[in-house]
Design an enzyme around this catalytic site. Structure first.
Site, PDB file in Angstrom:
ATOM      1  N   ASP A 261      15.157 -32.174  45.634  1.00 26.81           N
ATOM      2  CA  ASP A 261      14.093 -32.905  45.603  1.00 26.81           C
ATOM      3  C   ASP A 261      14.057 -34.195  44.530  1.00 26.81           C
ATOM      4  O   ASP A 261      14.984 -34.209  43.561  1.00 26.81           O
ATOM      5  CB  ASP A 261      12.842 -32.145  45.070  1.00 26.81           C
ATOM      6  CG  ASP A 261      12.603 -30.910  45.972  1.00 26.81           C
ATOM      7  OD1 ASP A 261      12.817 -31.207  47.155  1.00 26.81           O
ATOM      8  OD2 ASP A 261      11.655 -29.822  45.770  1.00 26.81           O
TER       9      ASP A 261
ATOM     10  N   TYR B 209      21.685 -22.401  39.596  1.00 27.41           N
ATOM     11  CA  TYR B 209      20.662 -23.321  38.901  1.00 27.41           C
ATOM     12  C   TYR B 209      20.404 -23.145  37.570  1.00 27.41           C
ATOM     13  O   TYR B 209      20.251 -22.050  37.116  1.00 27.41           O
ATOM     14  CB  TYR B 209      19.232 -23.429  39.678  1.00 27.41           C
ATOM     15  CG  TYR B 209      19.302 -23.917  41.132  1.00 27.41           C
ATOM     16  CD1 TYR B 209      19.145 -25.259  41.286  1.00 27.41           C
ATOM     17  CD2 TYR B 209      19.851 -23.282  42.280  1.00 27.41           C
ATOM     18  CE1 TYR B 209      19.238 -25.917  42.625  1.00 27.41           C
ATOM     19  CE2 TYR B 209      19.943 -23.867  43.645  1.00 27.41           C
ATOM     20  CZ  TYR B 209      19.545 -25.136  43.681  1.00 27.41           C
ATOM     21  OH  TYR B 209      19.645 -25.875  44.811  1.00 27.41           O
TER      22      TYR B 209
END
Length: 249
Positions: free
Chosen positions: A47, A109
């Protein structure tokens, strides 16, 4: 190729018509070096504002037009012309059928939090500032409740197009480095905004709005409204992508 990039200036990885993306800028660099705009496939969509320490992509050159430059020289040439917030960490030949997304077996992540009542200008776009003290023991107790193979519908933001929301989380823990707190999450796949919601749920536990023992019920509910908030994108990093042969923690 493996890229590292600071996502602050970009609207994510994927090419967009009306916004600047990492992929567009990377393709611009390839075109300057090789004289042609090649198709690029990425391992994931990140994003706007999200960063990457190890984003894997493939660039396929037609057999009749192989690049007249070896991988090492191509890496160097691209790094000389790409902007300072994008770097090519590695470049190598891959099998003809390699796909950076579909061959992926797992990802890791990170979510970084500047845990201090005083802001730090050097982390302004690279970590979320959280003023209340984070108790690492409590946070890790909450993080451990996400481990295993589960339906993570409650951690999927609206807009996610994937129907199967079952994923396996093999590692989820926090560590402190001074005033920087880093959440590390490893799994075989992730849903839309899943890590940012997971991190927001852990912070709700630290703030006292939730307890670690509430998390299994939140997941069982399969209801996004039961979990914590979606944290801002600038604290999120795609840290590593795993492929067959890699050992996943």
């Amino acid at each position: 190729m493996t890229l590292a990039y600071r996502g602050t200036a970009y609207h994510g990885w994927q090419v967009q018509q009306n916004a600047l993306s990492v992929c567009t800028v990377f393709q611009d660099g390839v075109e300057r070096v090789l004289g042609r705009r090649y198709e690029v496939k990425g391992c994931s969509r990140t994003d706007a504002g999200v960063h990457a320490n190890g984003f894997v992509l493939s660039l396929r050159c037609p057999e009749e037009e192989p690049p007249a430059i070896p991988c090492g020289a191509l890496q160097k040439a691209l790094n000389n012309c790409l902007p300072r917030d994008i770097a090519v960490l590695d470049c190598r030949d891959a099998p003809p059928d390699f796909h950076p997304r579909y061959d992926c077996t797992g990802k890791r992540y990170l979510y970084k939090i500047w845990n201090s009542p005083v802001k730090n200008p050097f982390w302004e776009d690279l970590a979320l500032q959280y003023r209340s003290h984070i108790d690492e023991a409590l946070a890790n107790e909450a993080a451990a409740r996400f481990l295993g193979r589960r339906d993570f519908t409650s951690l999927c933001a609206a807009g996610g197009a994937v129907e199967d929301k079952v994923r396996t989380i093999t590692r989820c823990s926090l560590r402190r480095e001074g005033e920087l707190v880093i959440l590390s999450v490893t799994g075989n796949g992730f849903l839309y905004n899943m890590v940012r919601i997971l991190a927001g749920t852990i912070l709700e536990v630290c703030y006292g709005r939730l307890a670690p023992e509430d998390i299994p019920g939140i997941l069982d509910a399969k209801d996004r409204s039961k979990a914590g908030p979606t944290l801002p994108p600038h604290g999120l990093y795609l840290d590593r992508v795993f492929y067959p042969g890699d050992e996943i923690p």
